[in-house]
Write a protein that holds these residues in place. Sequence first.
Motif, PDB file in Angstrom:
ATOM      1  N   GLU A  96      13.684 -35.506 -18.840  1.00 28.81           N
ATOM      2  CA  GLU A  96      14.808 -34.691 -19.318  1.00 28.81           C
ATOM      3  C   GLU A  96      14.368 -33.262 -19.610  1.00 28.81           C
ATOM      4  N   ILE A  97      13.184 -33.096 -20.169  1.00 27.25           N
ATOM      5  CA  ILE A  97      12.661 -31.741 -20.430  1.00 27.25           C
ATOM      6  C   ILE A  97      12.516 -30.987 -19.122  1.00 27.25           C
ATOM      7  N   ARG A  98      11.975 -31.637 -18.116  1.00 28.35           N
ATOM      8  CA  ARG A  98      11.813 -30.976 -16.809  1.00 28.35           C
ATOM      9  C   ARG A  98      13.170 -30.566 -16.245  1.00 28.35           C
TER      10      ARG A  98
ATOM     11  N   TRP B 139      15.988 -30.021 -17.937  1.00 30.89           N
ATOM     12  CA  TRP B 139      16.558 -28.962 -18.765  1.00 30.89           C
ATOM     13  C   TRP B 139      15.914 -27.618 -18.471  1.00 30.89           C
ATOM     14  N   LYS B 140      14.586 -27.570 -18.422  1.00 29.56           N
ATOM     15  CA  LYS B 140      13.899 -26.300 -18.170  1.00 29.56           C
ATOM     16  C   LYS B 140      14.229 -25.751 -16.781  1.00 29.56           C
ATOM     17  N   SER B 141      14.274 -26.626 -15.807  1.00 31.86           N
ATOM     18  CA  SER B 141      14.609 -26.190 -14.444  1.00 31.86           C
ATOM     19  C   SER B 141      16.049 -25.684 -14.369  1.00 31.86           C
TER      20      SER B 141
ATOM     21  N   ALA C 149      17.891 -24.518 -16.899  1.00 34.82           N
ATOM     22  CA  ALA C 149      17.998 -23.268 -17.666  1.00 34.82           C
ATOM     23  C   ALA C 149      17.464 -22.086 -16.856  1.00 34.82           C
ATOM     24  N   ARG C 150      16.347 -22.275 -16.180  1.00 33.38           N
ATOM     25  CA  ARG C 150      15.796 -21.191 -15.355  1.00 33.38           C
ATOM     26  C   ARG C 150      16.727 -20.879 -14.190  1.00 33.38           C
ATOM     27  N   SER C 151      17.295 -21.908 -13.565  1.00 32.89           N
ATOM     28  CA  SER C 151      18.184 -21.667 -12.427  1.00 32.89           C
ATOM     29  C   SER C 151      19.439 -20.892 -12.846  1.00 32.89           C
TER      30      SER C 151
END
Length: 154
Positions: free
Chosen positions: A16-18, A20-22, A24-26
């Motif tokens: 889930e962290i991966r 979310w971070k991906s 958010a960056r996109s």
Amino acid sequence: MGRTGADGARPLDGREIRVWKSFARSLIVVPRTLEADLLEHSSMTLGEYQVMVMLSEAPDHSSRMSELASDVGLSASRMTRLIDGLRRRGWVEKRRDGCDRRGAIAVLRPDGLAALEEAYPAHLAAVRRHVMDHLGSMDLETLAIALEAMSDAR
């Protein structure tokens, strides 16, 4: 970072962290990339393009500015500035709403439709290259439903 949130929300796991971070960056990278491409090929911002697409799809190529602002996620003042810029270019006109004199209607002009049609092929290629080509065999219906739920949860 692994603690339960104040409202009792459970922490994100590694997967889930991966995501979310991906994600958010996109949200930052993809619009910037698409806008740079649009500006290069049409001198049109992504916001201008989105508003003009919405107007092109609306009955009579017109819409209340408050509805446009809501649909694209802009404040009323930001929408006014965007429409004013499109007016200066001769692509959109602004009229008083006949039913509600306080409201304003944005109308896509023929030159605006022509500019939109000219920008479309390069923008479509950029959307395909920067977004769709990365989705592979993903279930697009499920993705669309999830994205719509996120944007509707304002």
